[in-house]
Structures are given as structure tokens and as C-alpha cells.
Design an enzyme around this catalytic site. Structure first.
Site, PDB file in Angstrom:
ATOM      1  N   LYS A  24      36.103 -23.335  34.068  1.00 26.57           N
ATOM      2  CA  LYS A  24      36.788 -23.898  32.724  1.00 26.57           C
ATOM      3  C   LYS A  24      37.503 -22.945  32.085  1.00 26.57           C
ATOM      4  CE  LYS A  24      34.764 -21.178  29.680  1.00 26.57           C
ATOM      5  NZ  LYS A  24      35.849 -20.144  28.837  1.00 26.57           N
ATOM      6  N   LEU A 110      33.319 -13.162  38.662  1.00 27.16           N
ATOM      7  CA  LEU A 110      32.349 -13.014  37.852  1.00 27.16           C
ATOM      8  C   LEU A 110      32.851 -12.208  36.461  1.00 27.16           C
ATOM      9  CD1 LEU A 110      29.819 -10.783  39.938  1.00 27.16           C
ATOM     10  CD2 LEU A 110      30.007 -13.390  39.789  1.00 27.16           C
ATOM     11  N   GLY A 117      29.273 -18.352  35.663  1.00 26.84           N
ATOM     12  CA  GLY A 117      27.861 -18.408  35.666  1.00 26.84           C
ATOM     13  C   GLY A 117      27.325 -19.552  35.042  1.00 26.84           C
ATOM     14  N   SER A 118      27.956 -20.206  34.076  1.00 31.07           N
ATOM     15  CA  SER A 118      27.462 -21.509  33.564  1.00 31.07           C
ATOM     16  C   SER A 118      27.694 -22.473  34.664  1.00 31.07           C
ATOM     17  CB  SER A 118      28.250 -21.760  32.132  1.00 31.07           C
ATOM     18  OG  SER A 118      27.750 -20.741  30.985  1.00 31.07           O
ATOM     19  N   ASP A 151      28.365 -22.756  27.872  1.00 29.36           N
ATOM     20  CA  ASP A 151      29.346 -23.638  28.686  1.00 29.36           C
ATOM     21  C   ASP A 151      28.753 -24.588  29.413  1.00 29.36           C
ATOM     22  OD1 ASP A 151      31.238 -22.025  27.145  1.00 29.36           O
ATOM     23  OD2 ASP A 151      31.412 -20.635  29.005  1.00 29.36           O
TER      24      ASP A 151
HETATM   25  O1  C5P Z   1      26.210 -18.657  25.799  1.00 30.19           O
HETATM   26  P1  C5P Z   1      26.779 -17.401  26.751  1.00 30.19           P
HETATM   27  O2  C5P Z   1      25.912 -17.075  27.645  1.00 30.19           O
HETATM   28  O3  C5P Z   1      28.130 -17.756  26.864  1.00 30.19           O
HETATM   29  O4  C5P Z   1      26.893 -16.235  25.661  1.00 30.19           O
HETATM   30  C1  C5P Z   1      27.198 -15.061  25.940  1.00 30.19           C
HETATM   31  C2  C5P Z   1      27.426 -14.083  24.825  1.00 30.19           C
HETATM   32  O5  C5P Z   1      28.468 -14.310  24.182  1.00 30.19           O
HETATM   33  C3  C5P Z   1      26.367 -14.436  23.627  1.00 30.19           C
HETATM   34  O6  C5P Z   1      25.255 -13.578  23.948  1.00 30.19           O
HETATM   35  C4  C5P Z   1      26.972 -13.847  22.389  1.00 30.19           C
HETATM   36  O7  C5P Z   1      27.183 -12.513  22.176  1.00 30.19           O
HETATM   37  C5  C5P Z   1      28.538 -14.287  22.811  1.00 30.19           C
HETATM   38  N1  C5P Z   1      28.902 -15.677  22.190  1.00 30.19           N
HETATM   39  C6  C5P Z   1      29.008 -15.782  20.568  1.00 30.19           C
HETATM   40  N2  C5P Z   1      29.453 -16.858  20.365  1.00 30.19           N
HETATM   41  C7  C5P Z   1      29.428 -18.061  21.131  1.00 30.19           C
HETATM   42  C8  C5P Z   1      29.160 -17.832  22.558  1.00 30.19           C
HETATM   43  C9  C5P Z   1      28.971 -16.737  22.994  1.00 30.19           C
HETATM   44  O8  C5P Z   1      29.044 -14.841  20.084  1.00 30.19           O
HETATM   45  N3  C5P Z   1      29.890 -19.318  20.399  1.00 30.19           N
END
Ligand code: C5P
Length: 313
Positions: A24, A110, A117-118, A151
Site C-alpha cells: 500500500k 521490510l 508486514g501487514s 494496515d
Molecule cells: O499498527 P502498526 O504496526 O502499523 O504500528 C506501528 C507503530 O507505529 C505503532 O506502535 C505506533 O508507534 C505507530 N503508529 C502510530 N499511530 C498510528 C499507527 C501507527 O503512532 N495510527
């Protein structure tokens, strides 16, 4: 289901399931305040593009993951891997044993800001649902996936969609079918998403990050006009300043794309991938060649969007 019935147990269970899942980019990434749970409130427009990971799932008597491609030798294949965590989450939800042999062929880099990863976790949920016959809907799989990665719900649906909450609340954007042409300038080293969000908070605290993007309405209306120049004006990413602050070379990548005639460029998600908009596929090919020869990225790949989300192939 189109899969052949596997020979492993006399044909009673479906045998290998293959899933293709896209990367994405974010056409609009408006980052709101930090919430008490450590996430930021988002208004984003997700767009699935044609750079794919593939997951093959077959029956096994343990849960095992192997891989090839991007990140081989770097990506841990143990219980911390999002694929394993997604398989366990589905098994727990459906009350079935988490037994499967999973093999990942990665093309999405990566820590590239492309949600690789998502994507792999979304592919796993769909693969194991088919393999185990748990019969859940995409919305149910999205609910199981959301706590593992913001995501994941989007990558189960794909296309172009509005993301709110921390990104996990997804509503499809209905637009006339248009194919957009992108070039992804992929960096040699990744960037940590939490670090990029923290850098944005630091820049904002000292007043040196631009104000938060407003609503995604401008972007949605630009999408309907099907004109790359109009879309270019509407693209925006609040994380870009933070990614460039942590990785100043990204400014050189953006400049190289602009010098090479890209309609526009922006950092993808938390970076460091930079995505450029082209007018058509020939233009995208020329841009990719120019970016590669400028030596500003490890690799430049053309990709069209929107693409469907995770799908059984
Ligand atoms: O959900 P995801 O694995 O993408 O999030 C990784 C990190 O990115 C979260 O632990 C957080 O620190 C940050 N994040 C955030 N706000 C979001 C999505 C991600 O601060 N809406």
C-alpha cells in the site's frame, strides 16, 4: 474455492492455498494527536499498488514459516513474525489448532513504508481461513487482524479506501475505474515506523513541522477527476517531514524524481520508500530508469494502482 484438493489426507481437506497480497501507499496521510494508547489518530487514503508478496499455506503438524526474497536472513521467522502471530490469532478465535506450513515469497521491502508486514499478516488470515475451513468473512478477518497492525484491515480489502481511527477503520472509496501509474524508489535501509511518528511529535512540539493536513475531501475529489496533475496537487503526507528529518537523503530522492519529470513525488507512509506519480506506463518506465541511474535508490519499480487486496490465486 479454486484450489485442488490435496493428496495429504486422502482429499478430505483443501490443500495448498496460495495468496497474493499487494503493498500500500498513502495518497493522503493526515496525522492527528497522539492518543493515550500510543497510536495517532489518522485520516488517510490508502491505495493498494502492484507490488506483491505471495504466501503459500499447506497442512502440517506444527506451525512453521519459511521465506525467500526481500528480507531473507533479516526477518525473524519466529513467534514475533506477524505471519505467525496472525495464524495464532485466527486459530485462537476459531478454536482450531494452529497447524500449517507457511512459505512467504517477499517482494515488498521490510520497513519501507509499504505495509509489507501487514500485507503478509492479511495474506495469512485469508490463507489459514481457507486451509482450516473456518469460513470467516473479510470483515471478521479484518477484526482479528486489526490489533496486530493498523494496515491489516485495508490489505484484506484493497483498492482505494479511507482509513480512520488509527488506520484500522476502513471505508472503500467508490471511484470510476482509473489506473494510476506509480514508481516506487526503494531505499537500501528501512525506517522504523514508531521512530518516524515520534520524530513528527518532536518536530511539532518545537513548531518545526507543517500543520496537520486537513480532511481528505480534496484528495477524494481529485481522484474522481482522473487527471494526474490534479491528483498531484492533492497528495500529502504529514509523516514526510519526519521521515526526511531522520533520513535527509530522501530530499535528494524527491529532487531526482522531480528532475526526471515525475508529475510529483511523496514519501510513502513512514518511508523511506518515495513514490512518484507518472502519466502513463511508458512515463513510469522512463522515470524508473532515470531514478536507478541517478543512484538515489536501491531499486526503482513501476506499479499500478488501485489493486485488489489479498486474494486466493
Ligand atoms: O499498527 P502498526 O504496526 O502499523 O504500528 C506501528 C507503530 O507505529 C505503532 O506502535 C505506533 O508507534 C505507530 N503508529 C502510530 N499511530 C498510528 C499507527 C501507527 O503512532 N495510527
Amino acid at each position: 474455492m479454486t484450489e485442488a484438493w490435496g493428496p495429504e489426507d486422502g482429499g478430505r481437506r483443501p490443500g495448498p492455498v496460495r495468496i497474493r497480497v499487494p503493498a500500500k501507499i498513502n495518497l493522503h496521510l493526515g496525522v492527528g494527536p497522539l492518543r493515550p494508547d500510543g497510536f495517532h489518530e489518522l485520516t488517510t487514503v490508502y491505495h493498494a499498488v502492484g507490488l506483491f508478496d505471495e504466501l503459500r499455506a499447506s497442512h502440517g503438524d506444527t506451525l512453521a514459516l519459511t521465506m525467500e526474497g526481500e528480507g531473507q536472513g533479516e526477518l525473524a521467522l519466529d513467534e514475533t513474525n506477524l505471519v505467525i502471530r496472525a495464524a495464532r490469532a485466527l486459530a485462537a478465535h476459531a478454536r482450531v489448532p494452529a497447524y500449517a506450513r507457511l512459505h512467504l515469497r517477499k517482494s515488498i521491502p521490510l520497513a519501507g513504508g509499504l505495509a509489507g508486514g501487514s500485507a503478509d499478516a492479511a495474506a495469512t488470515l485469508l490463507a489459514c481461513d481457507a486451509l482450516w475451513g473456518t469460513g470467516l468473512s473479510r470483515d471478521e478477518l479484518a477484526e482479528i487482524g486489526a490489533p496486530l497492525g493498523s494496515d491489516i484491515p485495508f490489505l484484506l480489502h484493497g483498492g482505494t479506501a479511507l482509513g480512520t481511527g488509527r488506520g484500522e477503520v476502513v471505508s472503500p472509496i467508490l471511484a470510476r475505474p482509473t489506473s494510476w501509474h506509480w514508481v516506487l524508489a526503494i531505499a537500501g535501509d528501512g525506517l522504523s515506523t514508531p521512530e518516524v511518528y515520534r520524530e513528527l511529535d518532536r518536530l511539532r512540539a518545537r513548531g518545526s513541522a507543517p500543520a496537520a493536513l486537513d480532511s481528505a475531501d480534496g484528495l477524494m475529489s481529485a481522484l474522481r477527476q482522473r487527471d494526474p496533475k490534479v491528483l498531484a496537487e492533492a497528495l500529502g503526507n504529514d509523516l514526510q517531514a519526519a521521515a526526511v528529518s531522520l533520513r535527509p537523503e530522501l530530499a535528494d530522492v524527491l529532487k531526482a524524481g522531480s528532475d526526471a519529470g515525475a508529475v510529483t513525488g511523496l514519501v510513502s507512509g513512514s518511508g523511506p520508500t518515495v513514490v512518484f506519480l507518472a502519466t502513463d506506463s511508458g512515463h513510469a518506465e522512463r522515470l524508473a530508469t532515470a531514478l536507478t541511474s541517478a543512484g538515489v535508490c536501491r531499486e526503482a519499480r513501476t506499479a499500478r494502482g488501485p489493486m485488489p487486496g489479498a486474494r486466493i490465486t
